[in-house]
Design a protein around this motif. Structure first.
Motif, short mmCIF file in Angstrom:
data_model
loop_
_atom_site.label_atom_id
_atom_site.label_comp_id
_atom_site.label_asym_id
_atom_site.label_seq_id
_atom_site.Cartn_x
_atom_site.Cartn_y
_atom_site.Cartn_z
N ALA A 294 0.83 -1.20 0.00
CA ALA A 294 0.00 0.00 0.00
C ALA A 294 0.87 1.26 0.00
O ALA A 294 0.57 2.24 -0.69
CB ALA A 294 -0.92 0.00 1.22
N SER B 65 -7.91 6.54 -6.64
CA SER B 65 -7.05 5.38 -6.36
C SER B 65 -7.40 4.76 -5.02
O SER B 65 -7.47 3.54 -4.87
CB SER B 65 -5.57 5.80 -6.38
N SER C 78 -10.69 2.92 -5.33
CA SER C 78 -10.83 1.98 -6.44
C SER C 78 -11.02 0.54 -5.96
O SER C 78 -11.73 -0.24 -6.60
CB SER C 78 -9.61 2.06 -7.36
N ALA C 79 -10.38 0.17 -4.84
CA ALA C 79 -10.50 -1.21 -4.37
C ALA C 79 -11.96 -1.55 -4.04
O ALA C 79 -12.45 -2.63 -4.37
CB ALA C 79 -9.63 -1.42 -3.14
N VAL D 87 -13.81 -1.95 -7.30
CA VAL D 87 -13.47 -3.22 -7.95
C VAL D 87 -14.24 -4.37 -7.30
O VAL D 87 -14.70 -5.29 -7.99
CB VAL D 87 -11.94 -3.47 -7.88
N ARG D 88 -14.39 -4.32 -5.98
CA ARG D 88 -15.12 -5.41 -5.30
C ARG D 88 -16.58 -5.48 -5.76
O ARG D 88 -17.19 -6.55 -5.73
CB ARG D 88 -15.04 -5.21 -3.79
N THR E 233 -14.81 -1.63 -13.61
CA THR E 233 -14.19 -0.47 -12.97
C THR E 233 -13.35 0.33 -13.97
O THR E 233 -13.34 1.56 -13.96
CB THR E 233 -13.31 -0.91 -11.79
N PRO F 43 -6.16 -0.01 -10.24
CA PRO F 43 -6.43 -1.44 -10.36
C PRO F 43 -6.10 -2.06 -11.71
O PRO F 43 -6.29 -3.26 -11.89
CB PRO F 43 -7.95 -1.51 -10.13
N ASP G 194 -4.21 -8.22 -5.71
CA ASP G 194 -3.95 -7.01 -4.94
C ASP G 194 -2.62 -6.43 -5.39
O ASP G 194 -1.56 -6.68 -4.81
CB ASP G 194 -3.90 -7.35 -3.45
#
Length: 578
Positions: free
Chosen positions: A153, A339, A342-343, A346-347, A353, A401, A573
């Motif tokens: 991260a 950013s 975005s996670a 995406v989920r 996305t 992503p 990831d």
């Protein structure tokens, strides 16, 4: 490429990673300083282009090369750099790259000419290509599986910060003009960071390599580099030299060389004792093939946009570097927000996305075009901020992503080679985008010059009438103004004075009119008409060039639809983007 593959995986054998030594955070700081500088030097030069063009007397093609050759050299060295780390040790190759990058930064800052600066940027890009692939592998072997997500991260944040802060930091450094360094400070800032990183790296980074790593594919790397340079070099400088025969020969050779690279790699892929740069079996994976196309097309958009954006604000509208950088801050901040979020997106949406990201970029670019068309020569930078913020949010949804989504569709043991090639084509896309946008922008500045000068004539005639000139004298002055402006906008170096302008200025200075009238005429032409025409010309030309970005992001959006459908939970990831 095993080194990148290692960094892309978020799980590792239990015995990998140092779980207790405080030195691991020093190692991380050193590795991330390299990433930060590499990303910074991709964007920081954008805001400095007008300053270095003026100082070095560089042509348009030469300032394009200052940006493009860095990305091109970076691309050519990426996959090879990863393999060198696998074979000879990641620590060793990382430190060699850091030393070379620091030296190259010093050479860039001290450059006495544009040619010297371009050569130094090539060296800087090559050294970036040595460092970049080692960082993820160093993180992999330094941190335990539990701590690795936190380290990754921070890696992603360093990529984002380096990209985001480039224009703003560059504008601030130029505005500060520390010790009279002007634009050179954007390269000198790397020296203390590089030297500290070298010292700590030698002391703290552990050595690692890939067990059983195979030998380097020198022939493949040479063919690939030759093919890429044959494509990019004539695109950047061909127009300036009126497309000489050698530039057309190189353009014709480039697809042949790239095809030969594919044939050669295919031949190596079929031999068990060989180690190709890119196993050609990857091209059977739809995710990989489509992902390459998406990467090269998308990355042809954003850097090329900001090259013309900063040229327009600084040369066309007389913005200072720091003011131009501040205008871009909304884009940068929303990239960071996109950013970070975005996670979660995406989920919920998985592959879609990326389509959302490119869709927002299309809306943002359309907003830029609308703002430029509406404001024209009265443009104020803050008027572009809302559109840039929308585009920045889309950029964040795509950049963070993209690599993970593309690799999630690859069911192959060669995921490392795939990721290395994706990073390579991203840099190639940057170089191609800058070359094509440069051809369009500088060509439009010339072709739009006459319309732009005509837009300034009504006010010029009024000022000349107030100065006491007869209608015949007004016609002579306006005709001379239009001729001079046309020639200035069609020359290779906008900072130079065309012969027609020098001749007209001499004739006006030696004319029979009283000195007071001459001063009023001079003020009407150079103080009002020329700036007005220049603003109109840059605004119109920039507006038309943004359709290039519309095309890039629109095609990227369509290509995203061709990616294999994946479940959101299958996305790796991975810190995304180049």
């Amino acid at each position: 490429m095993d080194s990148i593959a290692a960094g892309l995986k978020t799980t590792a054998p239990p015995d990998q990673g140092d779980t207790g030594s405080p030195a691991r955070w020093v190692v991380l700081a050193v590795a991330l300083s390299a990433i930060f500088m590499q990303m910074l030097d991709t964007t920081i030069t954008m805001v400095a282009l007008p300053s270095l063009q003026s100082d070095l007397g560089a042509t348009f093609a030469e300032i394009q090369l200052v940006v493009a050759v860095y990305s091109l050299a970076f691309a050519c060295a990426l996959v090879t750099g990863g393999r060198l780390g696998d074979i000879y040790g990641r620590r060793k190759i990382f430190l060699i790259g850091m030393l070379g990058f620091t030296i190259a930064s010093a050479l860039c800052g001290a450059a006495p000419s544009s040619a010297f600066l371009i050569g130094s940027r090539v060296l800087q890009g090559l050294c970036s290509g040595l460092m970049f692939p080692q960082v993820l592998s160093i993180i992999q072997v330094t941190f335990s599986a539990k701590e690795r997500p936190k380290a990754l991260a921070m890696y992603g944040a360093s990529v984002g910060l380096g990209t985001v802060l480039g224009p703003v930091l560059g504008g601030w450094l130029i505005d500060m003009d520390v010790l009279g360094t002007d634009w050179r400070a954007i390269f000198y800032v790397n020296l203390p960071v590089g030297l500290i990183a070298l010292f700590l790296g030698m002391a703290k980074i552990p050595e690692s390599s890939a067990g059983g790593a195979r030998r380097l594919d020198v022939t493949g790397a040479t063919i690939l580099s030759a093919g890429l340079f044959s494509l990019i070099l004539p695109l950047v400088i061909g127009r300036e030299h009126d497309w000489p025969g050698w530039s057309l020969v190189l353009l014709a050779l480039s697809p042949l060389l790239l095809a030969e690279f594919f044939v050669y790699e295919n031949r190596l892929s079929k031999r068990a004792d060989k180690s190709p740069l890119v196993p050609t079996g990857l091209f059977k994976e739809r995710s990989f093939t489509v992902g390459l196309l998406i990467s090269v097309v998308f990355f042809a958009g954003i850097p090329s946009f900001f090259m013309t954006f900063f040229m327009t604000l600084q040369i066309g509208f007389d913005y200072t570097p720091i003011s131009a950088g501040v205008v871009s801050l909304g884009f940068a901040l929303l990239i960071a927000v996109g950013s970070a979020r975005s996670a979660a997106v995406v989920r919920r949406l998985g592959t879609k996305t990326l389509a959302v990201g490119t869709g927002l970029l299309l809306v943002g670019m359309a907003g830029v075009i609308g703002t430029l068309h509406w404001a024209g020569s009265d443009l104020r930078g803050y008027q572009l901020i809302p559109s840039l913020m929308v585009a920045g949010l889309g950029g964040g949804f795509f950049l963070a992503p993209c690599t993970g989504i593309i690799l999630a569709g690859i069911r192959s043991r060669e995921a490392g080679s795939a990721s290395g090639m994706l990073a390579t084509v991203q840099q190639v896309g940057i170089a191609i985008g800058i070359a094509v946008a440069g051809i369009l922008f500088y060509g439009l500045l010339g072709s739009n010059a006459d319309d732009a000068s005509r837009s300034a004539l009504p006010e010029l005639r009024r000022d000349l009438a107030v100065a006491g000139l007869s209608e015949t004298e007004q016609a002579n002055v306006t005709a001379a103004f239009q001729t001079c402006f046309h020639d200035r906008m069609n020359q290779k170096d906008l900072t130079g004075t065309p012969e027609s302008c020098a001749r007209i200025e001499k004739e006006m200075a030696n004319g029979p009119a009283p000195q007071e009238v001459k001063e009023k005429v001079q003020d009407a032409v150079t103080g009002t008409a020329v700036p007005e025409a220049r603003k109109a010309n840059f605004s119109d030309s920039f507006e038309q060039v943004v359709y290039w970005q519309i095309g890039c992001f629109g095609l990227s959006c369509l290509l995203v639809l061709a990616l294999p459908k994946i479940r959101p939970e299958d996305v790796q990831d991975v810190p995304g983007g180049a």
